[in-house]
Design an enzyme around this catalytic site. Structure first.
Site: not given
Ligand code: CMP
Length: 143
Positions: A57, A85, A91, A102, A112, A115, A126
């Site tokens: 992804f 978090r 996530t 979320r 989502n 971050h 970061e």
């Molecule tokens: P974030 O907390 O920004 O950290 C990594 C990001 O990858 C996560 O939030 C999602 O936006 C994205 N992500 C994680 N797993 C998937 C997945 N299976 N498909 C699409 N996006 C993903």
């Protein structure tokens, strides 16, 4: 004092969730130490998500992050990485509890809303990446 990096993603900005999200962190008691609305380019987004470059992804994630302005923030306070978090929620919005950001505002893992750094060390990296100019110090200034 512990700091974390929080980013409101393009869907969160477009949906008008910036105030709501900031309010949740403020009401918890955390201190806002950095804030900017910016467009990031592809190389920057790829750098931020470098740890995920092998994931299927990854390209879609980078496209999503560069699709519109994001709000980049630094928040400070006791245990802000872990607690931040918890405020954000799991996530995958299908697993994030109601009452979390979320859980309340997202249904799709690919959209989502927000971050948050996953550890103190990644927060440090970061913050350095997103705020190379540094962040404000909270001190009164004499005029
Ligand atoms: P974030 O907390 O920004 O950290 C990594 C990001 O990858 C996560 O939030 C999602 O936006 C994205 N992500 C994680 N797993 C998937 C997945 N299976 N498909 C699409 N996006 C993903």
């Amino acid at each position: 004092m512990e700091q974390t990096f929080i980013m409101i993603k393009p869907d969160g900005v477009q949906r008008g969730l910036v105030g709501e999200i900031i309010s949740r962190f403020e009401k918890k008691g955390f201190s806002l130490k950095g804030l900017k609305l910016i467009n990031v380019d592809r190389p920057f987004a790829e750098k931020h998500y470098a740890d995920l470059s092998a994931k299927p992804f990854f390209n879609g994630l980078v496209e999503y992050i560069i699709s519109g302005p994001v709000v980049a923030m630094v928040w400070e306070g006791k245990n802000v990485v872990v607690t931040g978090r918890k405020i954000i929620g799991a996530t995958n919005p299908a697993e994030s509890a109601p009452g979390t950001i979320r859980g309340d505002f997202a249904i799709d893992i690919g959209r989502n809303v927000i971050h948050g750094s996953d550890a103190v060390e990644s927060a440090r990296k970061e913050i350095a990446l997103w705020f190379p100019e540094g962040i404000v110090t909270w001190q009164s200034s004499a005029h």
